[in-house]
Design a protein around this motif. Structure first.
Motif, short mmCIF file in Angstrom:
data_model
loop_
_atom_site.label_atom_id
_atom_site.label_comp_id
_atom_site.label_asym_id
_atom_site.label_seq_id
_atom_site.Cartn_x
_atom_site.Cartn_y
_atom_site.Cartn_z
N TRP A 92 1.15 -1.37 0.14
CA TRP A 92 0.19 0.49 0.25
C TRP A 92 0.70 1.66 -0.02
N GLN A 93 1.97 1.69 0.75
CA GLN A 93 2.54 2.68 1.02
C GLN A 93 3.45 2.41 -0.78
N ASP A 94 3.68 1.34 -1.10
CA ASP A 94 4.58 1.50 -1.99
C ASP A 94 3.26 2.06 -3.37
N LEU A 95 2.80 1.59 -3.60
CA LEU A 95 1.87 2.24 -4.36
C LEU A 95 1.07 4.16 -3.86
N ARG A 96 1.30 4.27 -2.98
CA ARG A 96 0.87 6.18 -2.11
C ARG A 96 2.37 6.08 -3.36
N ARG A 97 3.43 5.86 -2.44
CA ARG A 97 4.89 6.77 -2.93
C ARG A 97 5.02 6.90 -4.88
N ASN A 98 4.41 5.52 -5.50
CA ASN A 98 4.77 6.19 -7.06
C ASN A 98 3.41 5.56 -7.47
N MET A 99 2.41 6.57 -7.42
CA MET A 99 1.18 6.34 -8.05
C MET A 99 1.16 7.16 -9.41
N ASP A 100 2.04 8.38 -9.06
CA ASP A 100 3.14 9.14 -10.41
C ASP A 100 3.09 8.41 -11.44
N GLU A 101 4.29 7.30 -11.28
CA GLU A 101 4.40 6.57 -11.99
C GLU A 101 3.46 5.48 -12.87
N PHE A 102 2.79 4.74 -11.48
CA PHE A 102 1.77 4.18 -11.98
C PHE A 102 0.78 4.52 -12.62
N SER A 103 0.58 5.91 -12.63
CA SER A 103 -1.06 6.39 -13.47
C SER A 103 -0.61 6.15 -14.70
N LYS A 104 1.09 6.46 -15.14
CA LYS A 104 1.38 6.22 -16.77
C LYS A 104 0.68 4.99 -17.37
N ASN A 105 0.55 4.45 -16.72
CA ASN A 105 -0.40 2.97 -17.81
C ASN A 105 -1.65 3.75 -17.51
N GLU A 106 -2.29 3.20 -18.96
CA GLU A 106 -3.40 3.44 -19.73
C GLU A 106 -4.67 3.41 -18.32
N LEU A 107 -4.42 2.47 -18.35
CA LEU A 107 -5.47 0.90 -17.64
C LEU A 107 -5.45 1.68 -16.45
N ILE A 108 -4.32 1.59 -15.87
CA ILE A 108 -4.87 2.43 -14.34
C ILE A 108 -4.81 3.86 -14.21
N SER A 109 -4.60 5.10 -15.35
CA SER A 109 -5.01 6.08 -14.78
C SER A 109 -6.74 5.46 -15.97
N SER A 110 -7.10 4.64 -16.51
CA SER A 110 -8.61 5.12 -16.65
C SER A 110 -9.30 4.54 -15.57
N LEU A 111 -8.76 4.00 -14.03
CA LEU A 111 -9.18 2.89 -13.17
C LEU A 111 -8.91 4.01 -12.52
N LEU A 112 -8.61 5.10 -11.97
CA LEU A 112 -7.65 6.04 -11.00
C LEU A 112 -9.15 7.51 -11.49
N HIS A 113 -9.59 7.50 -13.02
CA HIS A 113 -10.15 8.42 -13.25
C HIS A 113 -11.91 8.69 -14.17
N ASN A 114 -11.74 6.86 -13.23
CA ASN A 114 -13.68 6.38 -13.84
C ASN A 114 -13.24 6.93 -15.27
N ARG A 115 -12.71 6.96 -16.20
CA ARG A 115 -13.51 7.09 -17.92
C ARG A 115 -12.18 6.26 -18.69
N CYS A 116 -12.50 6.24 -19.71
CA CYS A 116 -11.56 5.65 -20.65
C CYS A 116 -10.28 6.75 -21.07
#
Length: 171
Positions: free
Chosen positions: A17-41
């Motif tokens: 969980w801590q790793d996710l919080r620290r690296n969310m900017d990097e993870f959100s570069k992935n289109e699928l993860i970004s879609s889930l985070l922003h609730n839009r395709c």
């Protein structure tokens, strides 16, 4: 498997969980993860997720609950192994579609992890699965109030169902 370990983890102390919080900017570069985070395709190249009936003929798609054509397409698409995000406003049949997706996955011998932000979504999908006879294949692990003995009892019961199916098949 010879060994199984079940434990409750506190997200506040859980390293992942801590790793996710620290690296969310990097993870959100992935289109699928970004879609889930922003609730839009946010998947730019949707050609890979377009459904073609050749990918999964209607005769290979289990529909225990009624579905319209877009719901059927989502269920069939889930069988192809392609990644997609299922969006829709309240009342459009997402829980019904998810129930059909899970039923198909179980029918295909797959395991499913269903995670939802809201308890209501978990409850509705579980109730629907239970109503169509798949409740015994659901392991509810969403509360700290869940007792280890209940989890073990549920696992033993579900595994005995697999054994009884094997016994029936050999008779």
């Amino acid at each position: 498997f010879d060994d199984v370990y079940v434990a409750a983890f506190s997200f506040a102390r859980y390293q992942m969980w801590q790793d996710l919080r620290r690296n969310m900017d990097e993870f959100s570069k992935n289109e699928l993860i970004s879609s889930l985070l922003h609730n839009r395709c946010e998947i730019k190249d949707t050609k890979d997720v377009e459904f073609r009936e050749d990918d999964c003929p209607p005769t290979q798609t289990l529909m225990p609950l009624p579905a319209d054509s877009s719901q059927w397409e989502a269920v069939a698409l889930s069988q192809t192994g392609k990644t997609f995000v299922l969006h829709g406003p309240p009342g459009t049949g997402k829980s019904q579609t998810i129930t059909n997706i899970i039923a198909n996955a179980l029918n295909d011998g797959k395991r499913v992890l269903f995670v939802a932000e809201k308890m209501a979504a978990l409850s509705v999908v579980y109730k629907r699965l239970k109503d169509i006879g798949l409740g015994d294949f659901c392991l509810e692990l969403y509360s700290e109030k869940t007792k280890k003995t209940d989890v073990v009892d549920k696992l033993v019961n579900t595994m005995s169902l697999a054994g009884s199916a094997e016994n029936k098949a050999s008779n």
